[in-house]
Design an enzyme around this catalytic site. Sequence first.
Site, PDB file in Angstrom:
ATOM      1  N   GLN A 292      -8.190   6.582  -2.065  1.00  0.00           N
ATOM      2  CA  GLN A 292      -7.892   6.479  -3.492  1.00  0.00           C
ATOM      3  C   GLN A 292      -8.215   7.785  -4.216  1.00  0.00           C
ATOM      4  O   GLN A 292      -9.173   8.484  -3.882  1.00  0.00           O
ATOM      5  CB  GLN A 292      -8.691   5.331  -4.112  1.00  0.00           C
ATOM      6  CG  GLN A 292      -8.340   3.954  -3.565  1.00  0.00           C
ATOM      7  CD  GLN A 292      -7.031   3.417  -4.104  1.00  0.00           C
ATOM      8  OE1 GLN A 292      -6.412   3.988  -5.004  1.00  0.00           O
ATOM      9  NE2 GLN A 292      -6.581   2.302  -3.547  1.00  0.00           N
ATOM     10  N   TYR A 321      -2.758  -2.687   6.745  1.00  0.00           N
ATOM     11  CA  TYR A 321      -2.588  -1.375   6.100  1.00  0.00           C
ATOM     12  C   TYR A 321      -3.972  -0.761   5.911  1.00  0.00           C
ATOM     13  O   TYR A 321      -4.350  -0.327   4.820  1.00  0.00           O
ATOM     14  CB  TYR A 321      -1.878  -1.499   4.745  1.00  0.00           C
ATOM     15  CG  TYR A 321      -0.522  -2.153   4.793  1.00  0.00           C
ATOM     16  CD1 TYR A 321       0.625  -1.411   5.067  1.00  0.00           C
ATOM     17  CD2 TYR A 321      -0.378  -3.519   4.560  1.00  0.00           C
ATOM     18  CE1 TYR A 321       1.877  -2.022   5.102  1.00  0.00           C
ATOM     19  CE2 TYR A 321       0.865  -4.138   4.593  1.00  0.00           C
ATOM     20  CZ  TYR A 321       1.984  -3.381   4.869  1.00  0.00           C
ATOM     21  OH  TYR A 321       3.216  -3.982   4.905  1.00  0.00           O
ATOM     22  N   CYS A 417      -0.511  -1.693  -6.044  1.00  0.00           N
ATOM     23  CA  CYS A 417      -0.446  -0.627  -7.054  1.00  0.00           C
ATOM     24  C   CYS A 417       0.868  -0.692  -7.832  1.00  0.00           C
ATOM     25  O   CYS A 417       1.185   0.232  -8.580  1.00  0.00           O
ATOM     26  CB  CYS A 417      -0.608   0.743  -6.397  1.00  0.00           C
ATOM     27  SG  CYS A 417       0.629   1.129  -5.138  1.00  0.00           S
TER      28      CYS A 417
END
Length: 460
Positions: A292, A321, A417
């Site tokens: 991130q 993932y 996201c």
Amino acid sequence: MQKKHFSKNAPKERHFIITIKRLGINGEGIGYYKRKIIFIPGALPDEVVVAKIVKDHPQYLEGELVRIKEASPDRVPFPSGVDPRIGGLELAHLSYAGQLKFKKDNLVSALEKYHPRGYKNYKIKNTIPAPDQWHYRAKAQYQIERENHHVSLGLYAPNSHQLIDLPEMPTQSEDTQATERAIRDLIIKLRVPIANRRRNLPGVKTIVVRQAEASQEMQVTLITVGHKLDNLLQLADEIMRLPKVVSVYQNETDWQNPQVWGNKTSKLRGKNQITEEIMGKKFALSPRAFFQLNPVQTATLYSEALKLLSLTPDMTLIDAYSGVGTLGILAADQVKQVVGIESIPEAVLDAQHNVELNHVRNAEYLQGSVEKLLPRLKEDGLPIDALIVDPPRTGLAKSLIKTLLRVKPASFVYISCNPSTLAQDLVLLGEAYDVRVIENVDMLPQTPRCECIAKLTLRK
């Protein structure tokens, strides 16, 4: 005098008064002109603005803000000295309270558009604010170009190859910004070739600088067109002398590659990885490893996601993932077993290294696609009690959703996201799951982006 002609996509410049009704998903103001929707970047809801039409599409208009006649009380000054066309500051003219409200409203709008099962009963929590609204980005990825005798370093204007020089970027950490500019100066000083698309010349194309918040180490990657460049190793030596830089890599690409990164990465100088720390766990990051951009707020995102999973010591958790293994390693103390699945080989190696780094004994990471490996693990007798997914902006592959509906993990958390792809995926997942709550975490202030955490519960 020759008469001027205007194409449909480049209408004659005229100014119109528009009342802004709401914000679009990318943060642009939305109004109507002759009953046709118009998108105006930089305009805010309830504002009356003067705008011009720059493109006329069959279903909508693209507008440009000329001036504001009646300003919103939520309007704040845009950062001085920065070109407003660049990405990453789409909401910088909106108060932070307004940004947080927009991000919640954006999620609600996506749900109302796609109508997943029971969406009107979802509990949508207020957006969790970031502690720092400026200088929070720990990674900079700038393009470099030479035009005549001037070298520009920055970001492209949207939907173009026009490079905007960025001596200052107010959301970028001060260390990464200073390092980017210092590398630009070294490239000029050492006469290192700079890639030129128009003339098909090799050279440095992109400079990537990433910093670990915990260790303060910085990792530099020079993305180049071509392998052997004059003075490249000398440049690497000079970069290693910059404050906090511990490694320099080269990544090779070519002009046919639509992506920024190429497939071949090699170390020029320094350490293999930099080390980040989240919630008491250490994570070694190689250049291609996903992490991130806002490391401080990452701890909030991951702790909230793990709370929603409601883990118990007898569970097996699938970390899909999985990237470099962050979520699975953070959860390992709370479950019997963690199995991570990741398609990128370098990320799997990083995850395996991070397992050893943190002395975790109950986690393993597999390389491959989730939709193929998950049914195989189920057939081999692995109990899939809990699942956490953190996919790219495109959301979950339809084949994976079909797999999940067959495997049916009882506890399921989806980190997204992109509210639009989340809402679309929830339509399909609603065949077997109910959504209890969705939390929003603001990872990227000044932008329309937000991370949503959805808790899904298997219907009985």
